[in-house]
Design a protein around this motif. Structure first.
Motif, mmCIF file in Angstrom:
data_model
loop_
_atom_site.group_PDB
_atom_site.id
_atom_site.type_symbol
_atom_site.label_atom_id
_atom_site.label_comp_id
_atom_site.label_asym_id
_atom_site.label_seq_id
_atom_site.Cartn_x
_atom_site.Cartn_y
_atom_site.Cartn_z
ATOM 1 N N TRP A 171 0.835 -1.209 0.000
ATOM 2 C CA TRP A 171 0.000 0.000 0.000
ATOM 3 C C TRP A 171 0.868 1.257 0.000
ATOM 4 O O TRP A 171 0.580 2.225 -0.707
ATOM 5 C CB TRP A 171 -0.925 -0.003 1.210
ATOM 6 C CG TRP A 171 -1.861 1.175 1.250
ATOM 7 C CD1 TRP A 171 -1.693 2.353 1.930
ATOM 8 C CD2 TRP A 171 -3.111 1.279 0.572
ATOM 9 N NE1 TRP A 171 -2.749 3.185 1.722
ATOM 10 C CE2 TRP A 171 -3.643 2.553 0.887
ATOM 11 C CE3 TRP A 171 -3.842 0.439 -0.262
ATOM 12 C CZ2 TRP A 171 -4.871 2.989 0.385
ATOM 13 C CZ3 TRP A 171 -5.069 0.874 -0.760
ATOM 14 C CH2 TRP A 171 -5.562 2.141 -0.441
ATOM 15 N N SER A 172 1.927 1.234 0.784
ATOM 16 C CA SER A 172 2.791 2.416 0.876
ATOM 17 C C SER A 172 3.499 2.703 -0.447
ATOM 18 O O SER A 172 3.955 3.832 -0.675
ATOM 19 C CB SER A 172 3.841 2.220 1.982
ATOM 20 O OG SER A 172 4.856 1.310 1.586
ATOM 21 N N MET B 101 6.325 1.257 10.116
ATOM 22 C CA MET B 101 5.440 0.163 9.715
ATOM 23 C C MET B 101 4.054 0.319 10.329
ATOM 24 O O MET B 101 3.046 -0.015 9.696
ATOM 25 C CB MET B 101 6.055 -1.182 10.101
ATOM 26 C CG MET B 101 7.189 -1.637 9.197
ATOM 27 S SD MET B 101 6.679 -1.852 7.475
ATOM 28 C CE MET B 101 5.418 -3.115 7.629
ATOM 29 N N VAL B 102 3.984 0.831 11.552
ATOM 30 C CA VAL B 102 2.680 1.105 12.163
ATOM 31 C C VAL B 102 1.945 2.157 11.333
ATOM 32 O O VAL B 102 0.742 2.036 11.073
ATOM 33 C CB VAL B 102 2.849 1.579 13.623
ATOM 34 C CG1 VAL B 102 1.501 2.003 14.206
ATOM 35 C CG2 VAL B 102 3.455 0.467 14.479
ATOM 36 N N THR B 103 2.669 3.181 10.895
ATOM 37 C CA THR B 103 2.060 4.228 10.074
ATOM 38 C C THR B 103 1.580 3.672 8.740
ATOM 39 O O THR B 103 0.475 3.982 8.275
ATOM 40 C CB THR B 103 3.067 5.365 9.831
ATOM 41 O OG1 THR B 103 3.425 5.950 11.069
ATOM 42 C CG2 THR B 103 2.473 6.439 8.916
ATOM 43 N N LYS B 104 2.391 2.820 8.113
ATOM 44 C CA LYS B 104 1.998 2.217 6.839
ATOM 45 C C LYS B 104 0.732 1.389 6.994
ATOM 46 O O LYS B 104 -0.167 1.431 6.142
ATOM 47 C CB LYS B 104 3.138 1.349 6.300
ATOM 48 C CG LYS B 104 4.330 2.119 5.729
ATOM 49 C CD LYS B 104 5.410 1.142 5.256
ATOM 50 C CE LYS B 104 6.539 1.847 4.506
ATOM 51 N NZ LYS B 104 7.311 2.754 5.367
ATOM 52 N N LYS C 251 -4.041 8.017 1.558
ATOM 53 C CA LYS C 251 -2.903 8.117 0.676
ATOM 54 C C LYS C 251 -1.651 7.849 1.488
ATOM 55 O O LYS C 251 -1.499 8.379 2.584
ATOM 56 C CB LYS C 251 -2.841 9.521 0.067
ATOM 57 C CG LYS C 251 -1.668 9.724 -0.888
ATOM 58 C CD LYS C 251 -1.683 11.136 -1.450
ATOM 59 C CE LYS C 251 -0.484 11.353 -2.385
ATOM 60 N NZ LYS C 251 -0.461 12.726 -2.930
ATOM 61 N N PRO C 252 -0.749 6.990 1.007
ATOM 62 C CA PRO C 252 0.445 6.648 1.777
ATOM 63 C C PRO C 252 1.181 7.892 2.257
ATOM 64 O O PRO C 252 1.373 8.835 1.488
ATOM 65 C CB PRO C 252 1.286 5.834 0.795
ATOM 66 C CG PRO C 252 0.286 5.253 -0.153
ATOM 67 C CD PRO C 252 -0.788 6.281 -0.280
#
Length: 308
Positions: free
Chosen positions: A239-240, A292-295, A304-305
């Motif tokens: 997704w990112s 990774m938590v943010t992603k 939106k990434p």
């Protein structure tokens, strides 16, 4: 527990070099008066110890704590009992009290004696208080001493990697995760190797080595077909990078094919990936690194990434 569905009993595993309730008698200064308690006059020392063992094994932790307190009253100069009570306190998540007991035990032991179990379990208590530097100090001493006697418990290496990661020292954490994974592999411990390699993959992502991270995540996902963790991580990574179809594919595989959420045949389907929707759990309990938590949060919320 820092792993959720990937593992359990880490406190017991960390103690690998020193078994709980191993016998040890030492001469040392007397304990504080507060620890001298009435034993009731109806139970022998042997009975108290046997009951403490049974209570601990039966996970009756408050009972084990009470019995060990009574034993301390009978043998206040033996640091072993303080260490054992401290281990119970860690399981009770009474981390400050556990550290006090570990410190008292260490002071009671002979100066040339080191308990690897004490060091690794006190480190875990420091982790419970988010004292990463305190945890790192004890894990490092445990690892150093272990190397001197021929080998390092891989769970301790993995745990030091977690402490280093919490301090933002990701390059050093990656070294520990890699060594832990290789050691688990030699021991034919697949679940341990998968866990350490998963942590290494997440750390690669945090270091910005995204292609390496994805390759490692895919390798772990192939080897651990039933693991949600790395497939969820792959969904977040894809997704990112704007790879929406790949992200949905990995997420659906994790949440429908691996864990459908159906607990009983014919029962309702719950959210099989509920924990991975919880940013607090993901960062604080599973210990995914911040990026990774943010992603994952971006993916869950269809944002939106952040890196885009």
């Amino acid at each position: 527990d820092d792993n959720g569905s990937l593992g359990g009993g880490r406190r017991d595993l960390l103690a690998g070099c020193v078994a709980l309730f191993s016998g040890l008698a030492l001469n040392a200064p007397a304990a504080d008066a507060a620890d001298i308690v009435d034993t009731g006059g109806y139970m022998s020392f042997e009975d108290l110890e046997a009951r403490a063992r049974a209570a601990y094994r039966g996970k009756r932790l408050d009972e084990a704590k009470d019995l060990l307190t009574r034993i301390i009253g009978m043998e206040p100069e033996d640091g072993t009992w303080r260490e054992r009570r401290a281990q119970v306190l860690v399981d009770l998540k009474q981390f400050e009290a556990a550290i006090e007991d570990f410190n008292a035990a260490e002071n009671l032991y002979d100066s040339d004696y080191k308990s690897l179990g004490l060091l690794s379990n006190r480190a875990l208590a420091h982790e419970g208080l988010s004292d990463w530097n305190g945890a790192l100090k004890d894990y490092t001493e445990c690892i150093t001493l272990s190397r001197e006697i021929g080998g390092v418990p891989p769970y301790v290496l993995n745990s030091r990697g977690n402490a280093l990661s919490s301090l933002g020292r990701y390059d050093e954490a990656l070294v520990d995760y890699d060594e832990a994974a290789k050691t688990f592999q030699v021991m034919h411990n697949l679940s341990g190797a998968i866990y350490a390699r998963s942590n290494a993959a997440l750390t690669l992502a945090e270091l910005g080595r995204e292609d390496d991270a994805i390759r490692e995540m895919e390798a772990v996902a192939r080897r651990a077909a039933g693991s949600i963790d790395m497939r969820a991580a792959l969904a977040a990574m894809h997704w990112s990078r704007g790879e929406q179809d790949a992200a949905e594919r990995d997420w659906n595989w994790a949440c429908e094919k691996i864990n459908s959420g159906v607990l009983t045949e014919g029962g309702p389907a719950l959210d099989g990936c509920a924990l991975y929707r919880d940013s607090d759990w993901l960062g604080r309990i599973r210990r995914w690194p911040p990026s990774m938590v943010t992603k994952m949060d971006d993916f869950i919320r269809l944002r939106k990434p952040t890196s885009a």
